[in-house]
Design a protein around this motif. Structure first.
Motif, PDB file in Angstrom:
ATOM      1  N   ARG A   6       0.846  -1.189   0.000  1.00 33.06           N
ATOM      2  CA  ARG A   6       0.000   0.000   0.000  1.00 33.06           C
ATOM      3  C   ARG A   6       0.882   1.239   0.000  1.00 33.06           C
ATOM      4  O   ARG A   6       1.904   1.283   0.695  1.00 33.06           O
ATOM      5  CB  ARG A   6      -0.905   0.007   1.231  1.00 33.06           C
ATOM      6  N   ALA A   9       0.707   6.454   3.724  1.00 31.07           N
ATOM      7  CA  ALA A   9      -0.325   7.446   4.028  1.00 31.07           C
ATOM      8  C   ALA A   9       0.020   8.124   5.349  1.00 31.07           C
ATOM      9  O   ALA A   9       0.752   7.566   6.168  1.00 31.07           O
ATOM     10  CB  ALA A   9      -1.700   6.775   4.118  1.00 31.07           C
ATOM     11  N   ARG A  15      -4.282  12.279  10.137  1.00 31.86           N
ATOM     12  CA  ARG A  15      -5.500  12.354   9.335  1.00 31.86           C
ATOM     13  C   ARG A  15      -6.668  12.869  10.183  1.00 31.86           C
ATOM     14  O   ARG A  15      -7.504  13.638   9.706  1.00 31.86           O
ATOM     15  CB  ARG A  15      -5.825  10.992   8.730  1.00 31.86           C
ATOM     16  N   ARG A  89     -15.584  11.648   2.439  1.00 34.53           N
ATOM     17  CA  ARG A  89     -14.355  10.881   2.236  1.00 34.53           C
ATOM     18  C   ARG A  89     -13.696  10.473   3.548  1.00 34.53           C
ATOM     19  O   ARG A  89     -12.708   9.730   3.551  1.00 34.53           O
ATOM     20  CB  ARG A  89     -13.367  11.673   1.386  1.00 34.53           C
ATOM     21  N   ASP A 143     -11.584   6.386   7.186  1.00 35.79           N
ATOM     22  CA  ASP A 143     -11.498   6.848   5.802  1.00 35.79           C
ATOM     23  C   ASP A 143     -11.061   5.674   4.936  1.00 35.79           C
ATOM     24  O   ASP A 143     -11.103   4.513   5.383  1.00 35.79           O
ATOM     25  CB  ASP A 143     -10.547   8.046   5.670  1.00 35.79           C
ATOM     26  N   ALA A 144     -10.647   5.954   3.711  1.00 30.75           N
ATOM     27  CA  ALA A 144     -10.269   4.878   2.801  1.00 30.75           C
ATOM     28  C   ALA A 144      -9.061   4.092   3.288  1.00 30.75           C
ATOM     29  O   ALA A 144      -8.837   2.954   2.858  1.00 30.75           O
ATOM     30  CB  ALA A 144      -9.999   5.444   1.406  1.00 30.75           C
ATOM     31  N   GLU A 145      -8.264   4.681   4.193  1.00 28.96           N
ATOM     32  CA  GLU A 145      -7.087   3.991   4.720  1.00 28.96           C
ATOM     33  C   GLU A 145      -7.449   3.003   5.827  1.00 28.96           C
ATOM     34  O   GLU A 145      -6.639   2.160   6.189  1.00 28.96           O
ATOM     35  CB  GLU A 145      -6.077   5.011   5.261  1.00 28.96           C
ATOM     36  N   ARG A 209      -4.815  11.553  -3.958  1.00 31.85           N
ATOM     37  CA  ARG A 209      -5.894  10.578  -3.956  1.00 31.85           C
ATOM     38  C   ARG A 209      -6.854  10.869  -5.099  1.00 31.85           C
ATOM     39  O   ARG A 209      -7.238  12.021  -5.326  1.00 31.85           O
ATOM     40  CB  ARG A 209      -6.645  10.584  -2.629  1.00 31.85           C
ATOM     41  N   ARG A 211     -10.569   9.550  -6.970  1.00 28.78           N
ATOM     42  CA  ARG A 211     -11.803   8.769  -6.886  1.00 28.78           C
ATOM     43  C   ARG A 211     -12.155   8.322  -8.305  1.00 28.78           C
ATOM     44  O   ARG A 211     -12.218   9.145  -9.220  1.00 28.78           O
ATOM     45  CB  ARG A 211     -12.925   9.624  -6.282  1.00 28.78           C
ATOM     46  N   ASP A 220     -11.396   4.446  -4.364  1.00 29.71           N
ATOM     47  CA  ASP A 220     -10.427   5.467  -3.979  1.00 29.71           C
ATOM     48  C   ASP A 220      -9.023   4.896  -4.115  1.00 29.71           C
ATOM     49  O   ASP A 220      -8.736   3.814  -3.594  1.00 29.71           O
ATOM     50  CB  ASP A 220     -10.656   5.923  -2.542  1.00 29.71           C
ATOM     51  N   VAL A 221      -8.165   5.623  -4.834  1.00 32.52           N
ATOM     52  CA  VAL A 221      -6.811   5.151  -5.103  1.00 32.52           C
ATOM     53  C   VAL A 221      -5.818   6.217  -4.633  1.00 32.52           C
ATOM     54  O   VAL A 221      -5.952   7.398  -4.961  1.00 32.52           O
ATOM     55  CB  VAL A 221      -6.603   4.872  -6.607  1.00 32.52           C
ATOM     56  N   ARG A 222      -4.825   5.792  -3.858  1.00 30.69           N
ATOM     57  CA  ARG A 222      -3.754   6.682  -3.414  1.00 30.69           C
ATOM     58  C   ARG A 222      -2.538   6.483  -4.308  1.00 30.69           C
ATOM     59  O   ARG A 222      -2.126   5.354  -4.570  1.00 30.69           O
ATOM     60  CB  ARG A 222      -3.380   6.407  -1.951  1.00 30.69           C
TER      61      ARG A 222
END
Length: 252
Positions: A6, A9, A15, A89, A143-145, A209, A211, A220-222
């Motif tokens: 991954r 982040a 965050r 988000r 969140d997405a993480e 990030r 969407r 969602d892609v980092r």
């Protein structure tokens, strides 16, 4: 066997601090079993994790927290800068003890908030509005993480992302004026997502990030930067690199 790593982040506490600093939409959920959501007139989360809230004098929660502390949870939603099908988000929940401040404490709290966030609604304090203070017992960021529980002291030790005040403006500018740039950034997406609608979702010191909205669902892609950034100039260099412009990156 090769495992996909991954992208790095920011730490969950960072965050969480960023969501708090952005000051998204908030709701109070008292632990009275009613599940009634109370939208404060104004809210501000301090670096310590404490939250200052403004409610009308006559609100039942204002009266309830005057005689004794009330257990409550403050929910803050982090909304995307651009219009999305699913705009939230990230979420931050602060659970703790809520109490209504007396007149002297309310004036001091209002001045403290005004130093960080001048707001005309603070002028109503003492004139139909009361100030309440939420002392945190625990915090949760989602969140997405992932979803992570945080101790208040860990939250207090973190700093918000250096770009949190300018992120919305940058993302809207990308969305409205530089769709070509968004398309170039899309080359970093997995093959199975490249046919979707690519939207700028977020930017922080470690990456960008995106969407991707497909007919069936959202993803969602980092995309990680080559190194952490701290200034707009460093951020521009990394964005140019991700676009595939090595010469422009060197000039940045």
């Amino acid at each position: 066997m090769t495992q996909n790593r991954r992208p790095p982040a920011p730490h969950p506490a960072e965050r969480a601090r960023t969501i708090a600093a952005r000051g998204g939409r908030a709701a109070l959920l008292p632990s009275d079993g009613t599940e009634h959501r109370v939208v404060p007139v104004l809210h501000h989360v301090h670096a310590s994790g404490e939250a200052t809230l403004v409610l009308p004098d006559e609100h039942p929660l204002t009266r309830a927290a005057s005689g004794a502390e009330v257990t409550a949870m403050l929910e803050i939603a982090d909304h995307a800068a651009v219009q999305l099908r699913e705009p939230v988000r990230g979420l931050l929940w602060i659970t703790g003890w809520l109490r209504t401040l007396d007149a002297r404490q309310a004036r001091a709290a209002s001045l403290e908030v005004a130093d960080h966030r001048p707001d005309p609604r603070l002028l109503d304090v003492g004139h139909g509005a009361s100030v309440l203070r939420l002392s945190p017992a625990s915090l949760v960021v989602a969140d997405a993480e992932g979803t992570t529980s945080l101790r208040p002291e860990l939250f207090a030790q973190a700093d918000p992302d250096p770009f949190h005040q300018h992120e919305d403006h940058w993302l809207r500018h990308l969305e409205l004026s530089h769709r070509d740039v968004v398309g170039l950034l899309g080359r970093h997406l997995p093959d199975e997502l490249r046919g979707g609608h690519i939207r700028p979702l977020g930017v922080d010191r470690l990456g960008l990030r995106l969407r991707v909205e497909t007919e069936a669902e959202d993803h969602d892609v980092r995309i990680a930067f080559s190194q952490p950034v701290a200034t707009p100039n460093e951020l521009a260099v990394e964005l140019r690199r991700l676009m595939g412009c090595p010469f422009l990156a060197q000039r940045g």
